[in-house]
Enzyme design. Structure first.
Site, mmCIF file in Angstrom:
data_model
loop_
_atom_site.group_PDB
_atom_site.id
_atom_site.type_symbol
_atom_site.label_atom_id
_atom_site.label_comp_id
_atom_site.label_asym_id
_atom_site.label_seq_id
_atom_site.Cartn_x
_atom_site.Cartn_y
_atom_site.Cartn_z
ATOM 1 N N ASN A 9 -7.620 38.028 29.771
ATOM 2 C CA ASN A 9 -7.300 38.714 31.103
ATOM 3 C C ASN A 9 -8.577 39.761 30.579
ATOM 4 O O ASN A 9 -7.775 40.327 30.221
ATOM 5 C CB ASN A 9 -6.156 38.938 31.887
ATOM 6 C CG ASN A 9 -5.699 39.471 33.012
ATOM 7 O OD1 ASN A 9 -7.541 39.850 33.518
ATOM 8 N ND2 ASN A 9 -4.570 39.964 33.511
ATOM 9 N N LYS A 11 -9.125 42.167 33.066
ATOM 10 C CA LYS A 11 -8.908 43.179 33.990
ATOM 11 C C LYS A 11 -9.999 43.718 34.422
ATOM 12 O O LYS A 11 -11.044 42.856 34.583
ATOM 13 C CB LYS A 11 -8.140 43.597 33.741
ATOM 14 C CG LYS A 11 -6.619 43.283 33.038
ATOM 15 C CD LYS A 11 -5.888 43.894 32.811
ATOM 16 C CE LYS A 11 -4.893 43.488 32.120
ATOM 17 N NZ LYS A 11 -3.548 44.372 31.688
ATOM 18 N N HIS A 96 -0.059 39.367 39.006
ATOM 19 C CA HIS A 96 0.037 40.198 38.655
ATOM 20 C C HIS A 96 0.788 41.177 38.608
ATOM 21 O O HIS A 96 0.471 41.979 39.719
ATOM 22 C CB HIS A 96 -1.165 40.723 37.763
ATOM 23 C CG HIS A 96 -2.048 40.965 36.471
ATOM 24 N ND1 HIS A 96 -1.192 42.762 36.086
ATOM 25 C CD2 HIS A 96 -1.769 40.574 35.156
ATOM 26 C CE1 HIS A 96 -1.432 42.726 35.035
ATOM 27 N NE2 HIS A 96 -1.664 41.472 34.490
ATOM 28 N N GLU A 98 -0.092 44.498 38.533
ATOM 29 C CA GLU A 98 -0.814 45.485 38.460
ATOM 30 C C GLU A 98 -1.248 45.209 39.814
ATOM 31 O O GLU A 98 -1.492 46.503 40.602
ATOM 32 C CB GLU A 98 -2.290 45.012 37.529
ATOM 33 C CG GLU A 98 -2.155 45.777 36.232
ATOM 34 C CD GLU A 98 -2.336 45.450 34.687
ATOM 35 O OE1 GLU A 98 -3.925 44.982 35.225
ATOM 36 O OE2 GLU A 98 -2.463 45.925 34.358
ATOM 37 N N GLU A 168 5.356 38.241 32.474
ATOM 38 C CA GLU A 168 4.804 39.423 32.009
ATOM 39 C C GLU A 168 5.896 40.682 32.047
ATOM 40 O O GLU A 168 5.473 41.251 32.537
ATOM 41 C CB GLU A 168 2.834 39.650 31.720
ATOM 42 C CG GLU A 168 2.985 38.693 32.337
ATOM 43 C CD GLU A 168 0.636 39.365 31.963
ATOM 44 O OE1 GLU A 168 -0.196 39.710 30.976
ATOM 45 O OE2 GLU A 168 0.500 39.937 33.311
ATOM 46 N N GLY A 174 -0.027 46.476 28.800
ATOM 47 C CA GLY A 174 -0.627 48.303 27.476
ATOM 48 C C GLY A 174 -0.178 48.764 27.214
ATOM 49 O O GLY A 174 -0.699 49.836 27.244
ATOM 50 N N SER A 213 1.147 43.289 25.149
ATOM 51 C CA SER A 213 0.170 43.593 23.968
ATOM 52 C C SER A 213 0.752 42.900 22.981
ATOM 53 O O SER A 213 1.050 43.046 21.737
ATOM 54 C CB SER A 213 1.392 45.107 23.525
ATOM 55 O OG SER A 213 1.426 45.938 24.646
HETATM 56 P P1 13P Z 1 -1.910 44.121 27.207
HETATM 57 O O1 13P Z 1 -2.400 42.356 26.728
HETATM 58 O O2 13P Z 1 -3.409 44.491 27.569
HETATM 59 O O3 13P Z 1 -1.198 43.944 27.096
HETATM 60 O O4 13P Z 1 -2.211 42.710 29.235
HETATM 61 C C1 13P Z 1 -1.189 41.980 29.327
HETATM 62 C C2 13P Z 1 -1.657 42.053 30.894
HETATM 63 O O5 13P Z 1 -1.357 41.716 31.658
HETATM 64 C C3 13P Z 1 -2.584 40.274 30.432
HETATM 65 O O6 13P Z 1 -2.311 39.595 31.899
#
Ligand code: 13P
Length: 257
Positions: A9, A11, A96, A98, A168, A174, A213
């Site tokens: 992903n 982003k 997600h 976010e 997640e 992150g 992460s």
């Molecule tokens: P990270 O691997 O950067 O923590 O992000 C995970 C994520 O949100 C994947 O959709």
């Protein structure tokens, strides 16, 4: 042995130069790992078609990072599921955290998106997971049930056939602090059990992957768990060396089993 689903992903990251370089290296090495992995790349909408055209011949798939609930019309700025399908997209990430937080997406809207994606025979990657406070208050399972129950009530559990759920935990995204693989294993088991026992159908091809992460140092501990069917990787998926290392780790676990 079931293939693992490894999703990058990206982003809101990447440009033509870095993406071309990533794909050049992916195409060189990834075919070695395709026997045991389904590889999916989720670039931002603007690069979807470019990525698709580049990797379709080697059986790597693309995923959108979101979709609108409207198929067409006066919805400035949105992307339609018909357009995604038209250019070769097979998977769509929805829900997600976010998007839930930064764009106020709720379970009702995500349920609509889930139904829409399935109605066009594309595959949703539905993200669920608890916040830091919810975890501290021991509410993880309650939160997950809430995130799944509207879809289950509306469509029954059969709709989860051939879908992906990405667990997640928000506190692990992150932050550099991944969840404990044993804890994740137990949550994945809970998710599968909840969906499978919701009504009489036994659900096939329900993939539950973990995100938060993940990197080449911790991936093995997750992928070794029987109910962790894959990974949804954010920042580590932007670096092709790191992403390829994770694919190799996943491959090696399955080869040796
Ligand atoms: P990270 O691997 O950067 O923590 O992000 C995970 C994520 O949100 C994947 O959709």
């Amino acid at each position: 042995m079931k293939k693992k689903f490894i999703v990058a992903n990206w982003k809101l990251n990447g440009d033509i130069k870095t993406i071309s370089n990533f794909l050049k290296n992916l195409k060189l090495k990834a075919p070695l790992y395709l026997k045991y992995n389904t590889i999916i790349i989720a670039p931002s909408t603007i690069y979807l078609e470019r990525v698709y055209k580049n990797i379709k011949d080697i059986n790597i798939f693309v995923s959108a990072q979101d979709v609108d609930i409207n198929k067409k019309g006066a919805f400035t700025g949105e992307t339609s599921i018909l357009m995604l399908k038209d250019i070769g997209v097979k998977y769509v990430i929805i829900g997600h955290s976010e998007r839930r937080f930064l764009h106020n997406e709720d379970n009702k809207l995500i349920t609509e998106k889930f139904g829409l994606i399935k109605s066009l025979n594309l595959i949703p990657i539905l993200c669920i997971g608890e916040s830091e406070n919810e975890r501290k208050e021991n509410k993880t399972k309650e939160v997950i049930k809430n995130q799944l129950s509207m879809i289950l009530k509306r469509f029954g559990n059969k709709i989860f056939t051939n879908t992906i759920i990405a667990y997640e935990p928000i506190w692990a995204i992150g932050t550099g602090i991944s969840a404990d693989p044993i804890y994740v294993q137990s949550i994945h088991k809970f998710i599968k059990n909840y969906i499978n026992t919701y009504d009489a159908n036994n659900i096939e091809k329900l993939i539950v992957q973990y995100g938060g992460s993940i990197n080449s140092k911790n991936a093995k501990n997750f992928l070794e768990q029987p109910d962790i069917d894959g990974l949804l990787i954010g920042s580590a998926s932007l670096i092709y060396e790191e992403f390829l290392k994770i694919l190799k780790i996943s491959n090696d676990i399955l080869v040796n089993n």
